[in-house]
Design an enzyme around this catalytic site. Structure first.
Site, mmCIF file in Angstrom:
data_model
loop_
_atom_site.group_PDB
_atom_site.id
_atom_site.type_symbol
_atom_site.label_atom_id
_atom_site.label_comp_id
_atom_site.label_asym_id
_atom_site.label_seq_id
_atom_site.Cartn_x
_atom_site.Cartn_y
_atom_site.Cartn_z
ATOM 1 N N ASP A 9 9.887 37.759 15.775
ATOM 2 C CA ASP A 9 8.565 37.867 15.138
ATOM 3 C C ASP A 9 7.565 36.890 15.755
ATOM 4 O O ASP A 9 6.386 36.886 15.379
ATOM 5 C CB ASP A 9 8.665 37.615 13.628
ATOM 6 C CG ASP A 9 9.019 38.891 12.884
ATOM 7 O OD1 ASP A 9 8.625 39.977 13.370
ATOM 8 O OD2 ASP A 9 9.686 38.811 11.848
ATOM 9 N N GLN A 41 12.484 39.336 6.905
ATOM 10 C CA GLN A 41 11.441 40.138 6.267
ATOM 11 C C GLN A 41 10.684 39.293 5.243
ATOM 12 O O GLN A 41 11.292 38.663 4.382
ATOM 13 C CB GLN A 41 12.073 41.377 5.597
ATOM 14 C CG GLN A 41 11.070 42.331 5.002
ATOM 15 C CD GLN A 41 10.116 42.939 6.047
ATOM 16 O OE1 GLN A 41 10.526 43.303 7.139
ATOM 17 N NE2 GLN A 41 8.842 43.014 5.713
ATOM 18 N N LYS A 74 12.408 49.745 10.376
ATOM 19 C CA LYS A 74 12.657 48.967 11.596
ATOM 20 C C LYS A 74 14.064 49.269 12.121
ATOM 21 O O LYS A 74 14.283 49.400 13.323
ATOM 22 C CB LYS A 74 12.486 47.473 11.314
ATOM 23 C CG LYS A 74 11.020 47.080 11.100
ATOM 24 C CD LYS A 74 10.861 45.682 10.537
ATOM 25 C CE LYS A 74 9.392 45.394 10.209
ATOM 26 N NZ LYS A 74 9.184 44.106 9.545
#
Ligand code: NDP
Length: 305
Positions: free
Chosen positions: A120, A97, A53
């Site tokens: 997210d 994460q 990422k």
């Protein structure tokens, strides 16, 4: 003949578009959007995901910082790190994460991320806005699926879409997005009865289950579109042989110790579809591209306020 939806090439195109928007953002604001990636513990797969990422941010000119916290970080310490990132004027997006170590309450931490920096799209405020069709930050994988369907001109209006999987990360938000596009949506899960029969009514099948090659040809109506979200690493030679046969590249790769991936849809079932997303190279690259876009959107939105 079934046509492949090339997620890798599409992600590349989207990255170019984002890179150009980042140049405009810089010209306007004198700085670049910044993504903060937080990772707790040593899970090797999670570290690879975060590295990918960050590399993707680099490629489009988005700045990134990674915060690697030890496995024994307490929930309160993690909350404090998130609080600092929420308050930092430099940070536009916060990526936490997952999975977190078992001793940390995931919901409590996700809820603490500022909704404006929630790239997210998992904060309840953003999920609520998605229900109402007015969210700007939406979970990346469902966004990637919609983007793939849109860019391949797949009609959703009036179509029957069946999603197998009802997770907060994929199935639920995707159901809302497809409904907003006027598809008639059915959500299936582990308690659904007659699953093959339900799925075989679908014009659009989304598999987000986490079970290698679970959806076989008998589930698929001829010429349906398949979005295969699953990413499964095959662990035994028996599994590789069952899915790909005992000759060919996949079994050779496995025997040479390379990792062999398969989606939630059996590769043989793709042949019945009109279009399908492959694994790897389908929804995976688009998910990362959508994270970049969300970071840009978060930065643009914050600076407008
Ligand atoms: P979860 O484990 O959170 O959810 C799986 C869902 O599948 C659940 O709703 C579960 O039902 C359902 N399910 C499990 N077994 C069956 C069954 N036998 N029949 C019908 N439904 C079943 O997974 P995620 O949504 O997080 O991920 C799904 C897959 O997508 C995984 O392979 C994951 O690796 C992949 N993924 C890929 C991404 C990408 O970038 N392409 C990003 C995120 C995920 P129930 O709710 O009843 O338990």
């Amino acid at each position: 003949m079934a046509k492949l939806i090339d997620g890798k090439a599409l992600a590349e195109t989207i990255r170019h578009e984002i890179a150009s928007n980042v140049v405009d953002f810089y010209a306007q604001h004198g700085r670049r959007p910044l993504l903060a990636a937080v990772i707790v513990g040593k899970d090797p797969a999670s570290h690879i995901y975060v590295r990918n990422k960050i590399k993707a941010c680099d490629q489009v000119g988005i700045e990134s910082r990674s915060f690697e916290l030890p496995e024994d970080t307490t929930g309160n310490q993690l909350l404090e790190s998130i609080r600092r990132l929420n308050e930092s004027d430099d940070v536009d997006g916060i990526l936490l994460q997952l999975p977190l170590p078992a001793h940390i309450n995931k919901t409590r931490i996700l809820d603490s991320i500022s909704p404006q920096k929630d790239v997210d799209g998992l904060h309840p405020s953003n999920v609520g806005l998605l229900v109402q069709g007015r969210a700007s930050l939406i979970a990346c994988t469902p966004l990637g699926v919609i983007e793939a369907l849109r860019r391949y001109d797949i009609t959703l209006n009036g179509k029957n879409a069946v999603i197998v999987g009802r997770s907060d990360l994929v199935g639920k938000p995707l159901a809302l997005l497809l409904m907003h596009e006027n598809a008639t949506v059915t959500i299936c899960h582990s308690k659904t009865t007659n699953l093959p029969e339900v799925v075989s009514r679908a014009d659009i099948v989304v598999a987000a289950i986490g079970k290698p090659a679970f959806v076989t040809g008998e589930y698929i109506k001829r010429d349906a579109v398949i979005a295969d979200v699953g990413i499964n690493v095959l662990k035994t030679e028996g599994e590789v042989v069952r899915i790909f046969g005992d000759a060919g590249k996949k079994i050779e790769d496995f025997r040479q110790g390379k990792s062999v991936l398969v989606g939630d849809v059996h590769p043989d079932a793709y042949a019945k579809s009109s279009m399908y997303t492959p694994v790897p190279g389908g929804i995976g690259p688009l998910t990362i591209a959508m994270l970049l876009r969300n970071t840009l959107v978060a930065a643009q939105t914050r600076l407008k306020i």
